[in-house]
Write a protein that holds these residues in place. Structure first.
Motif, PDB file in Angstrom:
ATOM      1  N   PRO A  21      41.355  43.960  19.930  1.00  8.63           N
ATOM      2  CA  PRO A  21      40.043  43.141  20.033  1.00  8.63           C
ATOM      3  C   PRO A  21      39.791  43.536  22.144  1.00  8.63           C
ATOM      4  CG  PRO A  21      41.659  41.556  20.540  1.00  8.63           C
ATOM      5  CD  PRO A  21      41.967  42.291  20.412  1.00  8.63           C
ATOM      6  N   GLU A  22      38.963  44.376  22.505  1.00 10.67           N
ATOM      7  CA  GLU A  22      38.965  44.367  23.147  1.00 10.67           C
ATOM      8  C   GLU A  22      38.124  43.515  24.243  1.00 10.67           C
ATOM      9  OE1 GLU A  22      39.061  47.482  20.909  1.00 10.67           O
ATOM     10  OE2 GLU A  22      40.214  48.904  22.380  1.00 10.67           O
ATOM     11  N   ALA A  23      36.872  42.613  23.433  1.00 11.34           N
ATOM     12  CA  ALA A  23      35.613  42.015  24.098  1.00 11.34           C
ATOM     13  C   ALA A  23      36.534  40.756  24.095  1.00 11.34           C
ATOM     14  CB  ALA A  23      35.120  42.081  23.160  1.00 11.34           C
ATOM     15  N   LEU A  24      37.807  40.472  24.138  1.00 12.09           N
ATOM     16  CA  LEU A  24      38.688  39.646  24.440  1.00 12.09           C
ATOM     17  C   LEU A  24      39.858  39.846  25.634  1.00 12.09           C
ATOM     18  CD1 LEU A  24      39.282  37.507  21.273  1.00 12.09           C
ATOM     19  CD2 LEU A  24      37.834  36.578  22.820  1.00 12.09           C
ATOM     20  N   MET A  25      39.988  40.903  25.702  1.00 10.28           N
ATOM     21  CA  MET A  25      40.971  41.400  26.731  1.00 10.28           C
ATOM     22  C   MET A  25      40.494  41.007  28.677  1.00 10.28           C
ATOM     23  SD  MET A  25      43.568  42.484  25.258  1.00 10.28           S
ATOM     24  CE  MET A  25      43.482  41.594  24.410  1.00 10.28           C
ATOM     25  N   ASN A  26      38.953  40.704  28.657  1.00  8.13           N
ATOM     26  CA  ASN A  26      39.141  40.412  29.979  1.00  8.13           C
ATOM     27  C   ASN A  26      38.374  38.921  29.844  1.00  8.13           C
ATOM     28  OD1 ASN A  26      39.492  42.601  31.039  1.00  8.13           O
ATOM     29  ND2 ASN A  26      37.969  44.047  30.370  1.00  8.13           N
ATOM     30  N   ASN A  27      39.338  38.384  28.913  1.00 11.21           N
ATOM     31  CA  ASN A  27      38.477  36.645  29.369  1.00 11.21           C
ATOM     32  C   ASN A  27      39.772  36.030  28.627  1.00 11.21           C
ATOM     33  OD1 ASN A  27      36.616  34.591  28.902  1.00 11.21           O
ATOM     34  ND2 ASN A  27      36.651  34.852  25.837  1.00 11.21           N
ATOM     35  N   TYR A  28      40.017  36.335  30.026  1.00 18.69           N
ATOM     36  CA  TYR A  28      41.122  34.853  29.983  1.00 18.69           C
ATOM     37  C   TYR A  28      41.299  34.151  31.305  1.00 18.69           C
ATOM     38  CZ  TYR A  28      43.396  38.644  32.577  1.00 18.69           C
ATOM     39  OH  TYR A  28      44.391  39.673  33.931  1.00 18.69           O
ATOM     40  N   ASP A  29      42.215  33.657  30.851  1.00 16.03           N
ATOM     41  CA  ASP A  29      42.782  33.388  32.989  1.00 16.03           C
ATOM     42  C   ASP A  29      44.060  32.964  33.035  1.00 16.03           C
ATOM     43  OD1 ASP A  29      42.351  31.082  35.115  1.00 16.03           O
ATOM     44  OD2 ASP A  29      42.587  29.757  34.259  1.00 16.03           O
ATOM     45  N   GLU A  30      44.662  33.165  34.130  1.00 13.59           N
ATOM     46  CA  GLU A  30      45.890  33.290  34.585  1.00 13.59           C
ATOM     47  C   GLU A  30      46.298  32.295  35.002  1.00 13.59           C
ATOM     48  OE1 GLU A  30      49.111  36.541  36.751  1.00 13.59           O
ATOM     49  OE2 GLU A  30      47.432  36.987  35.322  1.00 13.59           O
ATOM     50  N   ILE A  31      47.654  31.892  35.735  1.00 10.33           N
ATOM     51  CA  ILE A  31      47.624  30.497  36.218  1.00 10.33           C
ATOM     52  C   ILE A  31      49.718  30.573  36.259  1.00 10.33           C
ATOM     53  CG2 ILE A  31      45.780  29.044  35.240  1.00 10.33           C
ATOM     54  CD1 ILE A  31      48.629  27.644  33.535  1.00 10.33           C
ATOM     55  N   LYS A  32      49.771  29.978  37.654  1.00  8.89           N
ATOM     56  CA  LYS A  32      51.264  29.436  37.812  1.00  8.89           C
ATOM     57  C   LYS A  32      51.842  28.155  36.648  1.00  8.89           C
ATOM     58  CE  LYS A  32      50.742  31.557  41.925  1.00  8.89           C
ATOM     59  NZ  LYS A  32      51.061  31.048  43.330  1.00  8.89           N
ATOM     60  N   LEU A  33      52.516  28.135  36.509  1.00 16.05           N
ATOM     61  CA  LEU A  33      53.415  27.505  36.417  1.00 16.05           C
ATOM     62  C   LEU A  33      52.869  26.001  36.472  1.00 16.05           C
ATOM     63  CD1 LEU A  33      55.739  26.785  33.486  1.00 16.05           C
ATOM     64  CD2 LEU A  33      57.463  26.780  35.295  1.00 16.05           C
ATOM     65  N   GLU A  34      53.277  25.942  37.949  1.00 16.23           N
ATOM     66  CA  GLU A  34      52.764  24.292  38.111  1.00 16.23           C
ATOM     67  C   GLU A  34      51.531  24.125  37.871  1.00 16.23           C
ATOM     68  OE1 GLU A  34      55.871  26.126  40.886  1.00 16.23           O
ATOM     69  OE2 GLU A  34      53.634  27.027  39.850  1.00 16.23           O
ATOM     70  N   GLN A  35      50.239  24.966  37.435  1.00 17.15           N
ATOM     71  CA  GLN A  35      49.174  24.436  37.262  1.00 17.15           C
ATOM     72  C   GLN A  35      48.932  24.496  35.379  1.00 17.15           C
ATOM     73  OE1 GLN A  35      47.475  28.122  38.625  1.00 17.15           O
ATOM     74  NE2 GLN A  35      46.019  27.531  38.771  1.00 17.15           N
ATOM     75  N   VAL A  36      49.963  24.372  34.937  1.00 18.85           N
ATOM     76  CA  VAL A  36      50.024  24.283  33.324  1.00 18.85           C
ATOM     77  C   VAL A  36      49.528  22.405  33.200  1.00 18.85           C
ATOM     78  CG1 VAL A  36      51.354  23.882  31.170  1.00 18.85           C
ATOM     79  CG2 VAL A  36      51.641  26.105  32.478  1.00 18.85           C
ATOM     80  N   PRO A  37      49.927  21.531  33.672  1.00 19.70           N
ATOM     81  CA  PRO A  37      49.666  20.113  33.145  1.00 19.70           C
ATOM     82  C   PRO A  37      48.377  19.938  33.226  1.00 19.70           C
ATOM     83  CG  PRO A  37      51.687  19.451  34.858  1.00 19.70           C
ATOM     84  CD  PRO A  37      50.960  21.206  34.630  1.00 19.70           C
ATOM     85  N   GLU A  38      48.055  20.539  34.833  1.00 19.23           N
ATOM     86  CA  GLU A  38      46.281  20.029  34.197  1.00 19.23           C
ATOM     87  C   GLU A  38      45.182  20.762  33.355  1.00 19.23           C
ATOM     88  OE1 GLU A  38      42.445  22.356  37.262  1.00 19.23           O
ATOM     89  OE2 GLU A  38      44.767  22.224  37.755  1.00 19.23           O
ATOM     90  N   LYS A  39      45.754  22.224  32.645  1.00 21.51           N
ATOM     91  CA  LYS A  39      44.879  23.308  31.645  1.00 21.51           C
ATOM     92  C   LYS A  39      45.030  22.462  30.507  1.00 21.51           C
ATOM     93  CE  LYS A  39      42.885  26.274  34.669  1.00 21.51           C
ATOM     94  NZ  LYS A  39      42.173  25.920  35.114  1.00 21.51           N
ATOM     95  N   LEU A  40      46.212  21.834  30.454  1.00 16.38           N
ATOM     96  CA  LEU A  40      46.528  21.410  29.205  1.00 16.38           C
ATOM     97  C   LEU A  40      46.030  19.719  28.928  1.00 16.38           C
ATOM     98  CD1 LEU A  40      50.502  21.292  28.456  1.00 16.38           C
ATOM     99  CD2 LEU A  40      48.774  22.676  27.487  1.00 16.38           C
ATOM    100  N   ASP A  41      45.926  19.485  30.042  1.00 13.58           N
ATOM    101  CA  ASP A  41      44.734  18.300  29.638  1.00 13.58           C
ATOM    102  C   ASP A  41      43.354  18.320  30.178  1.00 13.58           C
ATOM    103  OD1 ASP A  41      44.337  14.850  30.201  1.00 13.58           O
ATOM    104  OD2 ASP A  41      43.299  15.501  32.136  1.00 13.58           O
TER     105      ASP A  41
END
Length: 331
Positions: free
Chosen positions: A294-314
């Motif tokens: 699904p090329e339309a989705l391949m550039n539609n993402y946010d890349e984070i580090k492990l330390e940012q996981v709590p904030e994103k899960l919230d």
């Protein structure tokens, strides 16, 4: 080279409260399994948010490391199927639920949980697709066996969610005329960019309808939410059509007669992405790497580090996270 210690996102329970932190763990303490895998990427899913918040329906006991998706490289293997250096995807089964999951630099899992990373897919792409894209691929695979593009429109519910968005993109790529069903009126442009030919708002579709059959409007559908949406989708499916069902966020109940099935011959297809047969799982991943990517989705993402996981899960629990979020564990 295997390390003795590694970083992991760990949720602990104390006096009924759940707290998460990044901790240093020992690889020797990982659960038993055939494969020790150094994780390169994981991704965020709603089950991870539930696990991290203490939902005992997802995770029974704590401390625990969530992460139902992981991709990485084999470090040690007790299986003839894989050797050190192999790149593998691990999703579904019990990973991240009651087994130490992908929000960590290392996992240890049974060999039968692992799929080879397709040659034409990067590790990052594998996690952009993740369980959501895999489930969409399974749904499309089963639906396409009964419904062809020339049969008419195919409707997808929860179209802005992970499974829904991937389904819209894959179906569009395969030449289907896709109708996207969504509760988010401001996301119409996003859905059209994915390939939706028409948008239907959820409020106009989920009205409780007591009639056993509705006017035939769709050749088939993929439902990700359940409840009255699935009811009306089945009732609106044309003769010999089919609906693939893979979610129950709205409700696990069906309020139907048998008439859509015995008067129109509609097929209801259940999708069990957690325990999908491995030989079919590998086929779907291979298609997602090439023809179905699904090329339309391949550039539609946010890349984070492990330390940012709590904030994103919230944010995910609050419904404020859009698109895919992948976790870079490779450094």
């Amino acid at each position: 080279m295997e390390k003795d210690v590694y970083k992991a996102f760990v949720v602990r329970e104390k006096d009924g409260q759940f707290n998460a932190n990044i901790e240093t763990k020992k690889t020797a303490d990982l659960p038993q399994g055939d494969l020790l895998i150094k994780v390169s990427y994981s991704s965020l899913n709603y089950k991870d948010a539930l696990s991290a918040s203490g939902n005992k329906g997802v995770t029974r006991s704590y401390p625990h490391t969530p992460g139902i998706d992981a991709v990485g490289t084999v470090q040690t293997s007790d299986s003839n199927a894989f050797k050190p250096g192999d790149k593998l995807i691990v999703t579904s089964y019990d990973l991240g639920m009651n087994t130490h999951g992908g929000f960590a630099e290392y996992i240890r899992v049974p060999a039968h949980w692992a799929v080879r990373l397709p040659q034409d897919m990067t590790m990052k792409e594998a996690m952009i697709i993740g369980t959501a894209g895999l489930t969409a691929g399974m749904s499309v695979q089963r639906l396409a066996a009964l419904v062809n593009p020339e049969h008419g429109d195919v409707i997808v519910s929860g179209a802005t969610g992970g499974v829904g968005a991937h389904s819209v993109a894959i179906l569009n790529k395969l030449g289907y005329s896709v109708v996207a069903l969504t509760g988010k009126e401001n996301e119409k442009d996003y859905l059209k960019n994915l390939g939706a030919k028409r948008i239907i708002l959820r409020k106009d579709f989920e009205v409780s309808e007591k009639r056993p059959l509705l006017k035939p409007a769709f050749a088939g559908g993929i439902d990700t939410v359940g409840g009255s949406i699935l009811d009306n989708m089945i009732k609106s499916t044309q003769p010999m059509g089919a609906v693939a069902c893979c979610g129950n966020a709205a409700s696990a109940q069906l309020n139907l007669t048998v008439f859509p099935f015995i008067l129109r011959g509609v097929a209801l297809i259940g999708i069990d992405s957690q325990n999908y047969p491995m030989h079919q799982r590998q086929k779907v991943w291979n298609k997602l790497a090439c023809d179905w990517k699904p090329e339309a989705l391949m550039n539609n993402y946010d890349e984070i580090k492990l330390e940012q996981v709590p904030e994103k899960l919230d944010l995910m629990l609050k419904g404020q996270l859009k698109g895919r979020t992948i976790v870079n564990l490779a450094g």
